[in-house]
Design a protein around this motif. Structure first.
Motif, mmCIF file in Angstrom:
data_model
loop_
_atom_site.group_PDB
_atom_site.id
_atom_site.type_symbol
_atom_site.label_atom_id
_atom_site.label_comp_id
_atom_site.label_asym_id
_atom_site.label_seq_id
_atom_site.Cartn_x
_atom_site.Cartn_y
_atom_site.Cartn_z
ATOM 1 N N ALA A 32 0.720 -1.203 0.095
ATOM 2 C CA ALA A 32 0.101 0.028 -0.079
ATOM 3 C C ALA A 32 0.875 1.354 -0.096
ATOM 4 O O ALA A 32 0.457 2.326 -0.662
ATOM 5 C CB ALA A 32 -0.943 -0.020 1.118
ATOM 6 N N LYS A 33 1.791 1.274 0.779
ATOM 7 C CA LYS A 33 2.844 2.580 0.807
ATOM 8 C C LYS A 33 3.398 2.515 -0.494
ATOM 9 O O LYS A 33 3.532 3.503 -1.100
ATOM 10 C CB LYS A 33 3.955 2.182 1.759
ATOM 11 C CG LYS A 33 4.830 3.482 1.721
ATOM 12 C CD LYS A 33 6.021 3.012 2.758
ATOM 13 C CE LYS A 33 5.568 3.265 4.406
ATOM 14 N NZ LYS A 33 6.716 3.135 5.122
ATOM 15 N N ALA A 34 4.052 1.510 -1.149
ATOM 16 C CA ALA A 34 4.547 1.586 -2.540
ATOM 17 C C ALA A 34 3.636 2.242 -3.553
ATOM 18 O O ALA A 34 3.728 3.027 -4.524
ATOM 19 C CB ALA A 34 5.033 0.324 -3.128
ATOM 20 N N PHE A 35 2.313 1.758 -3.452
ATOM 21 C CA PHE A 35 1.242 2.011 -4.265
ATOM 22 C C PHE A 35 0.928 3.454 -4.189
ATOM 23 O O PHE A 35 0.588 4.232 -5.178
ATOM 24 C CB PHE A 35 -0.102 1.353 -4.004
ATOM 25 C CG PHE A 35 -1.028 1.210 -5.184
ATOM 26 C CD1 PHE A 35 -1.039 0.534 -6.256
ATOM 27 C CD2 PHE A 35 -2.025 2.087 -5.240
ATOM 28 C CE1 PHE A 35 -1.721 0.625 -7.416
ATOM 29 C CE2 PHE A 35 -3.149 2.055 -6.268
ATOM 30 C CZ PHE A 35 -2.927 1.109 -7.353
ATOM 31 N N ARG A 36 0.998 3.831 -2.957
ATOM 32 C CA ARG A 36 0.579 5.485 -2.524
ATOM 33 C C ARG A 36 1.668 6.346 -3.262
ATOM 34 O O ARG A 36 1.443 7.453 -3.711
ATOM 35 C CB ARG A 36 0.581 5.443 -1.080
ATOM 36 C CG ARG A 36 0.015 6.832 -0.643
ATOM 37 C CD ARG A 36 -0.267 7.044 0.899
ATOM 38 N NE ARG A 36 0.813 6.494 1.679
ATOM 39 C CZ ARG A 36 0.947 5.514 2.278
ATOM 40 N NH1 ARG A 36 -0.124 4.756 2.586
ATOM 41 N NH2 ARG A 36 2.048 5.301 3.204
ATOM 42 N N ILE A 37 2.880 5.905 -3.049
ATOM 43 C CA ILE A 37 4.018 6.735 -3.438
ATOM 44 C C ILE A 37 4.033 6.847 -5.101
ATOM 45 O O ILE A 37 3.967 7.751 -5.488
ATOM 46 C CB ILE A 37 5.435 6.031 -3.120
ATOM 47 C CG1 ILE A 37 5.670 5.953 -1.576
ATOM 48 C CG2 ILE A 37 6.466 6.573 -3.875
ATOM 49 C CD1 ILE A 37 6.016 7.283 -0.912
ATOM 50 N N LYS A 38 3.694 5.750 -5.843
ATOM 51 C CA LYS A 38 3.511 5.450 -7.108
ATOM 52 C C LYS A 38 2.547 6.578 -7.648
ATOM 53 O O LYS A 38 2.889 7.242 -8.564
ATOM 54 C CB LYS A 38 3.339 4.304 -7.570
ATOM 55 C CG LYS A 38 3.357 4.017 -9.164
ATOM 56 C CD LYS A 38 1.871 3.897 -9.626
ATOM 57 C CE LYS A 38 1.011 3.030 -9.041
ATOM 58 N NZ LYS A 38 -0.468 3.325 -9.440
ATOM 59 N N PHE A 149 10.000 -6.075 -5.175
ATOM 60 C CA PHE A 149 8.973 -6.208 -6.024
ATOM 61 C C PHE A 149 8.554 -5.049 -6.704
ATOM 62 O O PHE A 149 8.718 -3.842 -5.776
ATOM 63 C CB PHE A 149 7.861 -7.127 -5.468
ATOM 64 C CG PHE A 149 8.093 -8.385 -4.923
ATOM 65 C CD1 PHE A 149 8.230 -9.441 -6.099
ATOM 66 C CD2 PHE A 149 8.275 -8.620 -3.895
ATOM 67 C CE1 PHE A 149 8.331 -10.723 -5.824
ATOM 68 C CE2 PHE A 149 8.547 -10.150 -3.710
ATOM 69 C CZ PHE A 149 8.428 -10.911 -4.419
ATOM 70 N N GLN A 150 8.215 -4.769 -7.916
ATOM 71 C CA GLN A 150 7.935 -3.655 -8.647
ATOM 72 C C GLN A 150 6.418 -3.402 -8.499
ATOM 73 O O GLN A 150 5.549 -4.096 -8.526
ATOM 74 C CB GLN A 150 8.308 -3.717 -9.971
ATOM 75 C CG GLN A 150 9.690 -3.614 -10.279
ATOM 76 C CD GLN A 150 10.057 -3.555 -11.634
ATOM 77 O OE1 GLN A 150 9.178 -3.516 -12.541
ATOM 78 N NE2 GLN A 150 11.377 -3.332 -11.999
ATOM 79 N N VAL A 151 6.067 -1.868 -8.158
ATOM 80 C CA VAL A 151 4.647 -1.472 -8.188
ATOM 81 C C VAL A 151 4.549 -0.708 -9.469
ATOM 82 O O VAL A 151 5.381 0.462 -9.244
ATOM 83 C CB VAL A 151 4.172 -0.977 -7.099
ATOM 84 C CG1 VAL A 151 2.763 -0.377 -7.084
ATOM 85 C CG2 VAL A 151 4.120 -2.081 -6.157
ATOM 86 N N ALA A 152 4.232 -0.702 -10.611
ATOM 87 C CA ALA A 152 4.069 0.122 -11.795
ATOM 88 C C ALA A 152 2.649 0.761 -12.071
ATOM 89 O O ALA A 152 1.596 0.365 -11.903
ATOM 90 C CB ALA A 152 4.616 -0.551 -12.820
ATOM 91 N N GLY A 153 2.739 2.031 -12.614
ATOM 92 C CA GLY A 153 1.344 2.739 -13.012
ATOM 93 C C GLY A 153 1.793 3.637 -14.095
ATOM 94 O O GLY A 153 2.983 4.162 -14.291
#
Length: 166
Positions: A32-38, A149-153
């Motif tokens: 969730a933190k990585a998604f929020r940063i992205k 792991f990567q979170v991309a958008g």
């Protein structure tokens, strides 16, 4: 003696479920933190109508990363291919939260894809789409498996009617 062995099994089973539940919460919070940063980086790029060096995006995002306590990092390739696109995405920026991160690892990567109108109804104006990649740790409390792991958008298309080159 029989009751003691049965209680030890139940205690061990409860301990395993507590560890699994804690691990699930840890992974969920890191994701969730990585998604929020992205999402924040994508919105900053869209607010500035694209990424251009020297307009302060790196400083703004680095400060946000520091304030959020973001400590994940990974490697950024200079070009990536994404399914559904015929071209490669070109890396335009890497964002580092602090100077303690090794040189090959970055907190976030920003990629750019420049395309032109493809159909009869499209206008022939360059449009740019940005892809932001952030990372999250798979860091379990007991196991300590340190893989990123990567979170991309992606951003929406940004049209540049006054194309001055990139």
């Amino acid at each position: 003696m029989r009751n003691a062995v049965g209680a030890a099994w139940i205690f061990g089973l409860c301990l395993v479920f507590i560890i699994l539940f804690t691990s699930y919460l840890t992974i969920s919070m890191n994701y969730a933190k990585a998604f929020r940063i992205k999402n924040y980086i994508v919105s900053v790029v869209e607010e500035n109508e694209g990424y251009r060096a020297g307009i302060g995006i790196e400083e703004r995002v680095s400060e946000y990363l520091y304030n959020q306590g973001y400590d994940s990092f990974g490697t950024c390739d200079s070009y990536i291919e994404v399914d559904g696109y015929d071209q490669e995405w070109e890396q335009v920026a890497t964002i580092d939260m602090n100077d303690n991160v090794p040189t090959d690892n970055h907190s976030a990567c920003i990629y750019r894809l420049i395309s032109y109108g493809t159909g009869d109804k499209d206008i022939n104006v360059p449009r740019t789409r940005y892809r932001v990649v952030t990372f999250f740790k798979f860091n379990l409390p007991v196991v300590r498996y340190f893989t990123q792991f990567q979170v991309a958008g992606e951003s929406r298309y940004i049209y540049d009617f006054a194309y001055g080159g990139y």
